[in-house]
Scaffold this motif. Sequence first.
Motif, PDB file in Angstrom:
ATOM      1  N   THR A  97       2.641 -13.343   3.557  1.00 25.53           N
ATOM      2  CA  THR A  97       3.575 -13.292   2.669  1.00 25.53           C
ATOM      3  C   THR A  97       3.964 -11.673   2.348  1.00 25.53           C
ATOM      4  O   THR A  97       4.813 -11.276   1.546  1.00 25.53           O
ATOM      5  CB  THR A  97       3.597 -14.016   1.031  1.00 25.53           C
ATOM      6  N   GLY A  98       3.372 -10.811   2.929  1.00 23.59           N
ATOM      7  CA  GLY A  98       3.509  -9.286   2.959  1.00 23.59           C
ATOM      8  C   GLY A  98       2.486  -8.480   3.575  1.00 23.59           C
ATOM      9  O   GLY A  98       1.452  -9.183   4.134  1.00 23.59           O
ATOM     10  N   TYR A  99       2.801  -7.294   3.678  1.00 21.11           N
ATOM     11  CA  TYR A  99       1.740  -6.173   4.226  1.00 21.11           C
ATOM     12  C   TYR A  99       1.969  -5.018   3.423  1.00 21.11           C
ATOM     13  O   TYR A  99       3.187  -4.808   2.708  1.00 21.11           O
ATOM     14  CB  TYR A  99       1.727  -6.293   5.384  1.00 21.11           C
ATOM     15  N   TYR A 100       1.120  -4.024   3.651  1.00 24.11           N
ATOM     16  CA  TYR A 100       1.223  -2.787   2.904  1.00 24.11           C
ATOM     17  C   TYR A 100       1.274  -1.395   3.977  1.00 24.11           C
ATOM     18  O   TYR A 100       0.599  -1.683   4.973  1.00 24.11           O
ATOM     19  CB  TYR A 100       0.098  -2.503   1.953  1.00 24.11           C
ATOM     20  N   LEU A 101       2.118  -0.636   3.551  1.00 25.85           N
ATOM     21  CA  LEU A 101       2.061   0.807   4.132  1.00 25.85           C
ATOM     22  C   LEU A 101       2.039   1.729   3.434  1.00 25.85           C
ATOM     23  O   LEU A 101       2.363   1.774   2.008  1.00 25.85           O
ATOM     24  CB  LEU A 101       3.416   0.767   4.951  1.00 25.85           C
ATOM     25  N   TRP A 102       1.375   2.927   3.859  1.00 28.59           N
ATOM     26  CA  TRP A 102       1.110   4.008   2.948  1.00 28.59           C
ATOM     27  C   TRP A 102       2.070   5.264   3.472  1.00 28.59           C
ATOM     28  O   TRP A 102       1.873   5.658   4.758  1.00 28.59           O
ATOM     29  CB  TRP A 102      -0.177   4.411   2.890  1.00 28.59           C
ATOM     30  N   LYS A 103       2.727   5.734   2.743  1.00 28.06           N
ATOM     31  CA  LYS A 103       3.760   6.951   3.000  1.00 28.06           C
ATOM     32  C   LYS A 103       3.194   8.226   2.576  1.00 28.06           C
ATOM     33  O   LYS A 103       3.100   8.169   1.214  1.00 28.06           O
ATOM     34  CB  LYS A 103       5.081   6.603   2.510  1.00 28.06           C
ATOM     35  N   PRO A 104       3.074   9.231   3.257  1.00 27.04           N
ATOM     36  CA  PRO A 104       2.579  10.591   2.875  1.00 27.04           C
ATOM     37  C   PRO A 104       3.607  11.208   1.974  1.00 27.04           C
ATOM     38  O   PRO A 104       4.680  11.205   2.483  1.00 27.04           O
ATOM     39  CB  PRO A 104       2.252  11.261   4.144  1.00 27.04           C
ATOM     40  N   ILE A 105       3.564  11.788   0.784  1.00 22.28           N
ATOM     41  CA  ILE A 105       4.327  12.278  -0.021  1.00 22.28           C
ATOM     42  C   ILE A 105       3.306  13.450  -0.710  1.00 22.28           C
ATOM     43  O   ILE A 105       2.732  13.296  -1.746  1.00 22.28           O
ATOM     44  CB  ILE A 105       4.741  11.373  -1.270  1.00 22.28           C
ATOM     45  N   GLN A 106       3.756  14.643  -0.278  1.00 19.34           N
ATOM     46  CA  GLN A 106       3.278  15.735  -0.388  1.00 19.34           C
ATOM     47  C   GLN A 106       1.853  15.628  -0.355  1.00 19.34           C
ATOM     48  O   GLN A 106       1.265  15.235   0.820  1.00 19.34           O
ATOM     49  CB  GLN A 106       3.468  16.257  -2.013  1.00 19.34           C
ATOM     50  N   LYS A 107       0.867  15.632  -1.391  1.00 18.30           N
ATOM     51  CA  LYS A 107      -0.660  15.509  -1.269  1.00 18.30           C
ATOM     52  C   LYS A 107      -1.235  14.052  -1.370  1.00 18.30           C
ATOM     53  O   LYS A 107      -2.402  14.063  -1.271  1.00 18.30           O
ATOM     54  CB  LYS A 107      -1.330  16.499  -1.981  1.00 18.30           C
ATOM     55  N   ILE A 108      -0.430  13.163  -1.492  1.00 15.11           N
ATOM     56  CA  ILE A 108      -0.761  11.842  -1.636  1.00 15.11           C
ATOM     57  C   ILE A 108      -0.198  10.941  -0.733  1.00 15.11           C
ATOM     58  O   ILE A 108       0.800  11.166  -0.050  1.00 15.11           O
ATOM     59  CB  ILE A 108      -0.636  11.292  -3.199  1.00 15.11           C
TER      60      ILE A 108
END
Length: 225
Positions: free
Chosen positions: A96-107
């Motif tokens: 019912t979903g999954y996660y992604l991580w987007k780099p934004i500056q240092k996080i």
Amino acid sequence: MTGRVIITPYNIELETKQTVQCDGYPVTGFNVAPGQPLSILRYQQHYELIRALWGFTPQWLKDLKRAPYIVRMESLESSPMYKENWSQTPCLLPVTGYYLWKPIQKIKQPFAIRRPENRPFFLAGIWTRYRVDRLTSYDSFALISCPAPQSAPSLSERLPIALAADHITTWLAPETSAADALQLLQTSRVDLECYPVSALVNSPHNTSIEVTHSLGQRQRFVTSG
């Protein structure tokens, strides 16, 4: 690339419109990581929902800690690890979903990817069997990824391939050729939404529903292989 999925309770026969033999209740969780047994859908003379380890472990793999949990679509036809029989062992992971991580500056900002109204959908994968000894074996699987289409938000360079419900039978059918299966991966289109979530999801030990809560508006997009 995704390394966590959301699996909330679903009715597999309602979603597939097929009679499905189930190995107990589907595994569920709000922050499920690789290395765990999950419920995959496959066809072995009949449709079945069985538990398999998330991490592809062919018989010849010596270091099981290096088992890949994501397979590049481009590698299916070229890598010795998959090319011999990948089209003969297709599977689907209902989620019912999954996660992604987007780099934004240092996080890295985590995002949840879901269908409208958080409906279930299917991620394409391949499975294999690892025989421990003459009497003992277990099944494992990996998801399949593709380059992110231009229509998708710039969250990641690659996305797991989501298959539309009307492509389930073709993907799982034994008579589907490798060429047709690859074409299906490249052309399947599914409407999805993304929204930011809290950093709680960064730890797989955080398994409450709170990790799925939205911190912003949902953005719709269409994914395809």
